[in-house]
Design an enzyme around this catalytic site. Structure first.
Site, PDB file in Angstrom:
ATOM      1  N   GLY A   1       0.842  -1.191   0.000  1.00 49.62           N
ATOM      2  CA  GLY A   1       0.000   0.000   0.000  1.00 49.62           C
ATOM      3  C   GLY A   1       0.874   1.237   0.000  1.00 49.62           C
ATOM      4  O   GLY A   1       2.006   1.201   0.481  1.00 49.62           O
ATOM      5  N   THR A   2       0.373   2.321  -0.532  1.00 49.83           N
ATOM      6  CA  THR A   2       1.239   3.505  -0.683  1.00 49.83           C
ATOM      7  C   THR A   2       0.755   4.685   0.159  1.00 49.83           C
ATOM      8  O   THR A   2       0.884   4.637   1.371  1.00 49.83           O
ATOM      9  CB  THR A   2       1.393   3.871  -2.156  1.00 49.83           C
ATOM     10  OG1 THR A   2       0.105   3.912  -2.790  1.00 49.83           O
ATOM     11  CG2 THR A   2       2.228   2.835  -2.880  1.00 49.83           C
ATOM     12  N   THR A   3       0.184   5.706  -0.420  1.00 44.74           N
ATOM     13  CA  THR A   3       0.086   7.001   0.260  1.00 44.74           C
ATOM     14  C   THR A   3      -1.226   7.194   1.030  1.00 44.74           C
ATOM     15  O   THR A   3      -2.313   7.009   0.484  1.00 44.74           O
ATOM     16  CB  THR A   3       0.244   8.142  -0.762  1.00 44.74           C
ATOM     17  OG1 THR A   3       1.425   7.905  -1.521  1.00 44.74           O
ATOM     18  CG2 THR A   3       0.355   9.479  -0.068  1.00 44.74           C
TER      19      THR A   3
END
Length: 269
Positions: free
Chosen positions: A41-43
């Site tokens: 998962g990123t931001t």
């Protein structure tokens, strides 16, 4: 004769996490489990508003240089007065969220009252600390936690609070806004420019979308709003009325307006 196992009746802690650790340790993500090319998962970002606190996250998950998922949800309800977002190893992060939700529900059932916001953040830190072995193997989970303290008197505004963590379980309270994940750098720069005291919910949503758009421009792992596929970032708000999700149609409409303004500004340069 009771049908419960003795451990249920002799528990000395109201912690669901401790109970599972004793009875079913295999149900927890333990050090020693390995994975390759797992989705990441990123931001995710959060900011305080006049009414409370808002958290937003893009929908993209990556595995190496590939897009693993376009519709993952990284921002979730923790309980009626708080939200949790995740960056890092997606599978472990989603399991952590489910376990944290159960932990808060279990505590409230046992004690008859919910944990304080500070207590919830402390429990999340302890859960992270127990997963240090996985983090050292590269399977790290970084949550972002936010919620509101109940107003001291009727008519007072709820106070939003934001907590960030490191992989060792360190807990840090952020003042006004914060972002985590691979796109955190440009997202924080945008929030530093856009945040101001007393933001309305609509203004905070716009600031969050601007920050995610900046992150998507500089970070390939951050998706931003996908107007072609109709995929909106997940945005959740917590205020005196409780936790709620901003409707996806509203987010897409505001994201389209942000994209239109950014395009016009680019053409004027």
């Amino acid at each position: 004769m009771s049908g419960f196992e003795p451990a249920f009746l002799s528990a000395t802690s109201s912690s669901f996490f401790d109970l599972v650790s004793r009875l079913r340790p295999e149900a927890l993500p333990l050090p020693g489990q390995h994975a390759t090319a797992v989705p990441e998962g990123t931001t995710v970002l959060a900011l305080r508003t006049a009414e409370g606190v808002l958290m937003a996250g893009d929908r993209r998950a990556t595995a190496g240089n590939q897009i693993a998922h376009r519709r993952i949800e990284k921002v979730h309800r923790a309980d009626a007065e708080s939200v949790i977002g995740i960056a890092g190893t997606a599978g472990l992060a989603l399991e952590l969220i489910r376990l944290f939700q159960l932990e808060l529900e279990h505590y409230e059932k046992i004690e008859g009252a919910p944990l304080s916001l500070e207590g919830r953040a402390n429990r999340l830190a302890a859960m992270l600390r127990s997963q240090l072995g996985l983090a050292l193997q590269g399977l790290a989970v970084l949550p972002l936690f936010a919620g509101v303290e109940k107003a001291a008197a009727d008519g007072d505004a709820a106070t939003g609070r934001i907590f960030s963590f490191d992989v060792t379980g360190g807990k840090y309270e952020e003042v006004s806004w914060h972002a985590i994940g691979s796109g955190a750098g440009p997202a924080r720069s945008a929030l530093r420019r856009l945040w101001q005291p007393g933001l309305t919910t609509a203004e905070a949503v716009e600031a969050a979308l601007e920050a995610l758009a900046d992150a998507a421009e500089d970070d390939a792992a951050t998706g931003g709003a996908d107007l072609v596929r109709g995929i909106a970032p997940v945005i959740r708000m917590v205020d005196a009325a409780g936790e709620r999700r901003i409707p996806e149609a509203d987010v897409l409409a505001q994201a389209a307006a942000v994209a239109r303004r950014r395009r016009e500004e680019a053409e004027e340069r």
